[in-house]
Motif scaffolding. Structure first.
Motif, PDB file in Angstrom:
ATOM      1  N   GLY A  37       0.817  -1.214   0.000  1.00  0.00           N
ATOM      2  CA  GLY A  37       0.000   0.000   0.000  1.00  0.00           C
ATOM      3  C   GLY A  37       0.850   1.264   0.000  1.00  0.00           C
ATOM      4  N   PHE A  38       1.809   1.334   0.921  1.00  0.00           N
ATOM      5  CA  PHE A  38       2.683   2.508   0.960  1.00  0.00           C
ATOM      6  C   PHE A  38       3.530   2.566  -0.310  1.00  0.00           C
ATOM      7  CE2 PHE A  38       2.559   2.312   5.857  1.00  0.00           C
ATOM      8  CZ  PHE A  38       1.472   3.150   5.889  1.00  0.00           C
ATOM      9  N   GLY A  39       4.019   1.397  -0.739  1.00  0.00           N
ATOM     10  CA  GLY A  39       4.828   1.355  -1.957  1.00  0.00           C
ATOM     11  C   GLY A  39       4.071   1.954  -3.136  1.00  0.00           C
ATOM     12  N   CYS A  40       2.846   1.495  -3.324  1.00  0.00           N
ATOM     13  CA  CYS A  40       2.047   2.009  -4.440  1.00  0.00           C
ATOM     14  C   CYS A  40       1.794   3.508  -4.281  1.00  0.00           C
ATOM     15  CB  CYS A  40       0.708   1.276  -4.526  1.00  0.00           C
ATOM     16  SG  CYS A  40       0.856  -0.393  -5.159  1.00  0.00           S
ATOM     17  N   ALA A  41       1.508   3.934  -3.044  1.00  0.00           N
ATOM     18  CA  ALA A  41       1.225   5.346  -2.816  1.00  0.00           C
ATOM     19  C   ALA A  41       2.453   6.189  -3.148  1.00  0.00           C
ATOM     20  CB  ALA A  41       0.796   5.577  -1.372  1.00  0.00           C
ATOM     21  N   ILE A  42       3.643   5.699  -2.762  1.00  0.00           N
ATOM     22  CA  ILE A  42       4.863   6.460  -3.053  1.00  0.00           C
ATOM     23  C   ILE A  42       5.095   6.521  -4.557  1.00  0.00           C
ATOM     24  CG2 ILE A  42       7.370   6.486  -2.789  1.00  0.00           C
ATOM     25  CD1 ILE A  42       6.919   5.201  -0.008  1.00  0.00           C
ATOM     26  N   VAL A  43       4.936   5.376  -5.206  1.00  0.00           N
ATOM     27  CA  VAL A  43       5.113   5.371  -6.657  1.00  0.00           C
ATOM     28  C   VAL A  43       4.144   6.359  -7.308  1.00  0.00           C
ATOM     29  CG1 VAL A  43       4.762   3.998  -8.745  1.00  0.00           C
ATOM     30  CG2 VAL A  43       6.030   3.042  -6.825  1.00  0.00           C
ATOM     31  N   LEU A  44       2.881   6.293  -6.888  1.00  0.00           N
ATOM     32  CA  LEU A  44       1.861   7.136  -7.517  1.00  0.00           C
ATOM     33  C   LEU A  44       2.136   8.617  -7.326  1.00  0.00           C
ATOM     34  CD1 LEU A  44      -1.470   5.273  -6.715  1.00  0.00           C
ATOM     35  CD2 LEU A  44      -0.546   5.781  -8.968  1.00  0.00           C
ATOM     36  N   THR A  45       2.634   8.997  -6.153  1.00  0.00           N
ATOM     37  CA  THR A  45       2.769  10.430  -5.891  1.00  0.00           C
ATOM     38  C   THR A  45       4.160  10.972  -6.200  1.00  0.00           C
ATOM     39  OG1 THR A  45       3.286   9.931  -3.589  1.00  0.00           O
ATOM     40  CG2 THR A  45       1.008  10.497  -4.088  1.00  0.00           C
ATOM     41  N   GLN A  46       5.202  10.119  -6.154  1.00  0.00           N
ATOM     42  CA  GLN A  46       6.559  10.650  -6.279  1.00  0.00           C
ATOM     43  C   GLN A  46       7.258  10.280  -7.584  1.00  0.00           C
ATOM     44  OE1 GLN A  46       7.450  12.568  -3.537  1.00  0.00           O
ATOM     45  NE2 GLN A  46       5.426  12.013  -2.772  1.00  0.00           N
ATOM     46  N   PHE A  47       7.020   9.071  -8.059  1.00  0.00           N
ATOM     47  CA  PHE A  47       7.862   8.588  -9.151  1.00  0.00           C
ATOM     48  C   PHE A  47       7.130   8.421 -10.467  1.00  0.00           C
ATOM     49  CE2 PHE A  47       9.942   7.066  -5.299  1.00  0.00           C
ATOM     50  CZ  PHE A  47      11.237   7.489  -5.524  1.00  0.00           C
ATOM     51  N   CYS A  48       5.815   8.493 -10.424  1.00  0.00           N
ATOM     52  CA  CYS A  48       5.051   8.013 -11.553  1.00  0.00           C
ATOM     53  C   CYS A  48       4.711   9.135 -12.526  1.00  0.00           C
ATOM     54  CB  CYS A  48       3.759   7.394 -11.015  1.00  0.00           C
ATOM     55  SG  CYS A  48       2.942   6.367 -12.180  1.00  0.00           S
ATOM     56  N   PRO A  79      -5.893  -1.302  -1.177  1.00  0.00           N
ATOM     57  CA  PRO A  79      -6.514  -0.093  -1.725  1.00  0.00           C
ATOM     58  C   PRO A  79      -6.813   0.961  -0.649  1.00  0.00           C
ATOM     59  CG  PRO A  79      -7.601  -2.046  -2.573  1.00  0.00           C
ATOM     60  CD  PRO A  79      -6.681  -2.511  -1.498  1.00  0.00           C
ATOM     61  N   THR A  80      -7.272   0.504   0.530  1.00  0.00           N
ATOM     62  CA  THR A  80      -7.543   1.455   1.614  1.00  0.00           C
ATOM     63  C   THR A  80      -6.276   2.190   1.995  1.00  0.00           C
ATOM     64  OG1 THR A  80      -9.148  -0.111   2.466  1.00  0.00           O
ATOM     65  CG2 THR A  80      -8.511   1.685   3.926  1.00  0.00           C
ATOM     66  N   VAL A  81      -5.218   1.408   2.266  1.00  0.00           N
ATOM     67  CA  VAL A  81      -3.950   2.019   2.682  1.00  0.00           C
ATOM     68  C   VAL A  81      -3.456   2.964   1.595  1.00  0.00           C
ATOM     69  CG1 VAL A  81      -1.559   1.549   3.307  1.00  0.00           C
ATOM     70  CG2 VAL A  81      -3.370   0.027   4.096  1.00  0.00           C
ATOM     71  N   THR A  82      -3.505   2.505   0.340  1.00  0.00           N
ATOM     72  CA  THR A  82      -2.980   3.336  -0.746  1.00  0.00           C
ATOM     73  C   THR A  82      -3.748   4.643  -0.869  1.00  0.00           C
ATOM     74  OG1 THR A  82      -2.331   1.368  -1.962  1.00  0.00           O
ATOM     75  CG2 THR A  82      -2.437   3.416  -3.200  1.00  0.00           C
ATOM     76  N   SER A  83      -5.083   4.571  -0.914  1.00  0.00           N
ATOM     77  CA  SER A  83      -5.811   5.801  -1.229  1.00  0.00           C
ATOM     78  C   SER A  83      -5.662   6.838  -0.122  1.00  0.00           C
ATOM     79  CB  SER A  83      -7.274   5.511  -1.535  1.00  0.00           C
ATOM     80  OG  SER A  83      -7.962   5.219  -0.353  1.00  0.00           O
ATOM     81  N   ILE A  84      -5.651   6.407   1.145  1.00  0.00           N
ATOM     82  CA  ILE A  84      -5.482   7.401   2.215  1.00  0.00           C
ATOM     83  C   ILE A  84      -4.056   7.940   2.216  1.00  0.00           C
ATOM     84  CG2 ILE A  84      -5.711   7.829   4.690  1.00  0.00           C
ATOM     85  CD1 ILE A  84      -7.700   5.497   4.746  1.00  0.00           C
ATOM     86  N   SER A  85      -3.072   7.053   1.951  1.00  0.00           N
ATOM     87  CA  SER A  85      -1.690   7.521   1.907  1.00  0.00           C
ATOM     88  C   SER A  85      -1.468   8.497   0.758  1.00  0.00           C
ATOM     89  CB  SER A  85      -0.721   6.353   1.714  1.00  0.00           C
ATOM     90  OG  SER A  85      -1.009   5.318   2.583  1.00  0.00           O
ATOM     91  N   SER A 136       1.631  11.596   9.883  1.00  0.00           N
ATOM     92  CA  SER A 136       0.367  11.321  10.592  1.00  0.00           C
ATOM     93  C   SER A 136      -0.685  10.749   9.646  1.00  0.00           C
ATOM     94  CB  SER A 136      -0.139  12.589  11.269  1.00  0.00           C
ATOM     95  OG  SER A 136      -0.306  13.590  10.321  1.00  0.00           O
ATOM     96  N   GLY A 137      -0.690  11.230   8.404  1.00  0.00           N
ATOM     97  CA  GLY A 137      -1.634  10.693   7.429  1.00  0.00           C
ATOM     98  C   GLY A 137      -1.346   9.230   7.138  1.00  0.00           C
ATOM     99  N   LEU A 138      -0.052   8.876   7.091  1.00  0.00           N
ATOM    100  CA  LEU A 138       0.316   7.493   6.812  1.00  0.00           C
ATOM    101  C   LEU A 138      -0.076   6.594   7.977  1.00  0.00           C
ATOM    102  CD1 LEU A 138       3.821   8.046   5.158  1.00  0.00           C
ATOM    103  CD2 LEU A 138       1.608   7.753   4.068  1.00  0.00           C
ATOM    104  N   VAL A 139       0.101   7.116   9.186  1.00  0.00           N
ATOM    105  CA  VAL A 139      -0.313   6.335  10.363  1.00  0.00           C
ATOM    106  C   VAL A 139      -1.816   6.085  10.311  1.00  0.00           C
ATOM    107  CG1 VAL A 139      -0.528   6.354  12.868  1.00  0.00           C
ATOM    108  CG2 VAL A 139       1.589   7.136  11.805  1.00  0.00           C
ATOM    109  N   ALA A 140      -2.572   7.135   9.980  1.00  0.00           N
ATOM    110  CA  ALA A 140      -4.023   6.977   9.873  1.00  0.00           C
ATOM    111  C   ALA A 140      -4.371   5.932   8.818  1.00  0.00           C
ATOM    112  CB  ALA A 140      -4.681   8.317   9.529  1.00  0.00           C
TER     113      ALA A 140
END
Lengths: 267, 287, 278
Positions: B84-95, B154-160, B196-200
């Motif tokens: 989840g975090f991996g996908c979120a990082i890819v989506l926001t930083q590298f993609c 998907p939950t973890v990714t979308s909130i992250s 804090s958002g990632l923790v949530a």
């Protein structure tokens, strides 16, 4: 309801008539911040009153008080009264939607609703309970003519209003208000974002309408005030400094600050 | 007068707006009303910390299910968080934008797939694989963890993604300007700012994992023993309810509601933590 | 040995892209697997006939009808309530204690697992209100379950409508209600509809809550008070009891195709909405 008093220096020919709008000792604040203090001002039938003054002098608040648009802000509070044809607009018997139809407002930034040109104008008419298609069409056309826009867009009434240029959008907003046949037209720096040609067209429209409406025009542009008004009021820090015939205010202001503002020393 | 009509509409809307809250209150009331008496009758300690679940004899201890839920949830979060975090990082930083418009809907679609489908795929693919290569019956903590991990992704990714996107661009540009690599920037600046958002995101994902039912039933094996390892079969709180509700009655049914009470409390604690964490974020800086 | 920043960068980029690729691959694998094993068995008669011998033979028509009834009713109930709540939160009040309480309620509701909704629906709608295992009990339970989603998406959609539109509308003599219905909702509708469409998707996928509230009757539901078995539950039963893997995957592929369509519609609506508000 108190009888409105005769005012001190009405323009020629208006003496003795009931003022269209009488602002009596009106103060306004948002939460803790006082925006207007003890304003006394009258607007006569079929006169054009310009309100000038530097930023945050309370001009817009006064304008938005005239049709109770400030009510939308929950922190707004006021004292004193504003009479329209002798009736207190903040009184219980005042129907606010009707008031807003009688006192039509044009904003600083043109805000077309995301519909066609035609629907933008028809919206207010439908709200007012006009249902007949032919009547709506007639009033759409006449209001667009009055706003000096008809010739430019008469073949494109179904086009999204967002596609118009800024100057055209502002005239559309004016037409939208004029369609409701208001008694008072209030304009809040209507030309602030416009080029000189669009500005000229709006002023032209105002000049053509002057026999029919009372106009209150807030403007940052002193030259515009001088061109397009009968009387001028100068506001500073939420207070009315002076009001008089436009020619007199611009050539022989009674207060030092007015003169300084007009000649561009501050503001 | 028209304004008073508006005021009436306002009251009606207010009344309607309370329906979410009143539903919550109703749910809480009914679950607790049905479940709490039997917990008190069994004794809180006995109910929570005994491993004797013999509905026929009136013995209800849910320790194995609590431990089971815990194991499965931790396993799921291990996988769900990494992916989840991996996908979120890819989506926001590298993609590049073009790929975002493929990966993001794909992940959203993953959230839309019914849990029974996940469970079935787990049964036909994952379970035999684990049985053949890692031993045990295949129906196991591991199988449940992997299936749940994919489901909470998907939950973890979308909130992250929301949290990461809220990090001001200037932070990243400032860091890059100082000579940091893209990864160093992500690791030291962006992730820290979005913490804090990632923790949530993690905690809400955890709530999903604890609460998931059908997929777990299908792949976890559902035995009533405390699992000893990754390949042991396991029963969770949720599967306990769903498996036995169909034929339970009397004290047995109440005990299933009591299981629901425990689940409810766990979820509420997790939600409250997540809400508190994300609110402290809102207080810390404007979105 | 320390790895240089440049190399860490390379390693991490590869690792992260691998994760993302694996995620997308998982999705494609699931879709592919279900459709590959199921679609060949989806025939016209499978879609239009009733099941025979517990679903070993025949079709899934009653399940399609049941699923549509439950999902449709649920959204019909939750939609107006959710949109009204969103209207209240955005247009009829100021941020304060009341809005905080309402939001807290919705947030908590959003986190509750479906099995708890099932338990609640069972004891409240099925038993206390005497609805029995029925379409209605299932729909009401799902309505509560999707309510928070509808509230949140509608609220976001309404907030995306410029405040100045309301000013203009009220300035032209509209009441607040006229402004909301004719200007705000009109502009926010693609966003609101997206939320509702996604909620339909969630209702269709749901199993645990419906197992305890709508039942698992194989018959065609003739009214809202009949029990029904939804597609997802039918798939689960066929699969778990090993009745017919072929029919199970065929049911799943019908489910997956519907979910795909729903997501496509939502995606398309959302793009339209974004394009219009920007």
């Amino acid at each position: 309801m108190s009888e409105p008093q005769l005012q001190s220096d009405p323009p020629a020919g208006q003496q003795g008539l009931l003022p269209k709008i009488a602002i009596r000792n009106f103060s306004a604040r948002f939460g803790q911040s006082q925006v207007l203090t003890g304003i006394n001002l009258e607007v006569h039938a079929c006169e054009r009153l310009a309100i000038i003054g530097p930023a945050s002098s309370g001009k817009t608040t006064l304008l938005r008080s005239l049709n109770r648009l400030n009510d939308l802000n929950a922190t707004f509070a006021h004292d004193g009264e504003i009479l329209l044809d002798g009736q207190d607009i903040y009184g219980d018997s005042m129907d606010v939607p009707t008031l807003r139809r009688r006192v039509g407002m044009v904003y600083a930034v043109p805000i077309p609703l995301p519909w066609s040109i035609y629907d933008n104008i028809a919206y207010g008419l439908r709200l007012a309970g006009i249902k007949g298609r032919s009547e709506i069409s007639v009033r759409v056309e006449s209001s667009l003519r009055n706003a000096v826009l008809w010739d430019e867009i008469k073949d494109r009434l179904r086009m999204p209003a967002m596609n118009l240029s800024g100057g055209q959008q502002q005239r559309l907003c004016m037409a939208r208000v004029l369609a409701l046949e208001p008694e008072v037209l209030v304009l809040d720096e209507p030309c602030s974002g416009l080029d000189p040609i669009s500005t000229a067209k709006i002023e032209q429209a105002l000049a053509e309408l002057k026999d029919r409406y009372s106009v209150v025009l807030v403007t940052n542009n002193t030259k515009q005030a001088a061109r397009a008004s009968d009387r001028t009021a100068f506001f500073l820090m939420g207070e009315l400094v002076e009001v008089g015939l436009t020619g007199q205010v611009f050539t022989a202001p009674r207060h030092e600050r007015t003169g300084q503002y007009i000649t561009g020393h501050f503001g | 007068m028209k304004i008073s009509q508006d005021r009436v509409i306002g009251w009606v809307l207010l009344a309607v707006a309370f329906s979410a809250l009143s539903s919550l209150a109703l749910i809480t009331t009914f679950i607790f009303k049905e479940g709490v008496p039997i917990i008190l009758k069994q004794g809180v300690g006995n109910f929570l910390f005994s491993n004797d679940w013999y509905p026929g004899e009136g013995k209800f201890g849910i320790l194995a299910m609590i431990v089971g839920s815990l194991f499965v949830t931790l396993g799921a979060m291990f996988i769900g968080a990494i992916f989840g975090f991996g996908c979120a990082i890819v989506l926001t930083q590298f993609c590049p934008r073009r790929l975002v418009s493929i990966i993001k809907p794909a992940i959203e679609l993953l959230a839309g797939i019914p849990s029974v489908v996940y469970g079935s795929i787990g049964v036909v693919i994952l379970v035999p694989f684990i049985r053949d290569y890692l031993g045990g019956p295949g129906l196991s903590v591991l199988a449940a963890s992997i299936v749940l991990g994919i489901m909470v992704l998907p939950t973890v990714t979308s909130i992250s993604v929301d949290a990461l996107q809220a990090v001001p661009r200037a932070y990243r540009e400032g860091s890059i300007a100082l000579g940091a690599t893209q990864w160093q920037t992500t690791w030291m600046v962006v992730l820290k700012a979005a913490r804090s958002g990632l923790v949530a995101a993690f905690i809400l994902g955890m709530g999903r994992a604890v609460g998931e039912t059908m997929a777990v039933i299908m792949v976890a094996g559902n035995t009533l023993e405390i699992p000893l390892g990754l390949t042991s079969p396991v029963r969770t709180l949720t599967s306990n309810i769903a498996l036995e509700m169909g034929y339970a009655s009397g004290a047995h049914r109440q005990a299933l509601f009591a299981t629901g009470v425990v689940l409810f409390v766990i979820i509420m604690v997790l939600n409250t933590i997540a809400l508190a964490v994300s609110h402290s974020k809102a207080a810390g800086g404007r979105r | 040995m320390r790895i240089s920043p440049a190399n860490t960068q390379r390693i991490m980029v590869v690792a992260l892209w691998t994760l993302a690729a694996m995620t997308v691959f998982t999705l494609l694998f699931i879709l592919g697997y279900v459709l590959y094993h199921g679609l060949p068995h989806v025939t016209w008669s499978f879609l239009t006939e009733s099941p025979r011998r517990m679903g070993k033979e025949g079709g899934i028509f009653p399940m399609i009808v049941g699923t549509a009834m439950v999902a449709g009713l649920a959204v019909l109930i939750a939609g107006p309530i959710g949109v009204a709540t969103a209207i209240y939160l955005t247009e009829y009040t100021r941020e304060g204690k009341i809005t905080a309480i309402i939001r807290f309620g919705a947030d908590c509701l959003a986190g509750i697992p479906s099995i708890i909704f099932g338990l609640f629906g069972f004891v409240f709608f099925v038993i206390t209100l005497g609805m029995g295992l029925s379409v209605m009990a299932g729909a009401l339970t799902l309505a509560i379950m999707v309510l928070p989603t509808i509230i949140r998406t509608s609220e976001e959609a309404i907030r995306a409508v410029p405040r100045s539109f309301s000013d203009v509308s009220m300035g032209l003599g509209a009441t607040r209600w006229q402004t909301v219905t004719r200007v705000v909702l009109r502009s926010a509708s693609p966003g609101i509809v997206t939320g509702i469409v996604l909620s339909i998707g969630r209702c269709i996928s749901e199993t645990a809550a419906l197992m305890l509230t709508a039942g698992s009757a194989l018959r065609m539901p003739h009214s809202a008070l009949d029990s029904c078995r939804t597609l997802a539950l039918h798939f689960y039963t066929l699969m778990r009891e090993g009745i017919s893997p072929a029919h199970a995957w065929a049911t799943a592929s019908v489910l997956i195709v519907v979910i795909l369509l729903i997501n496509l519609v939502a995606y398309w609506l959302m793009r339209r909405f974004v394009a219009r508000t920007v």
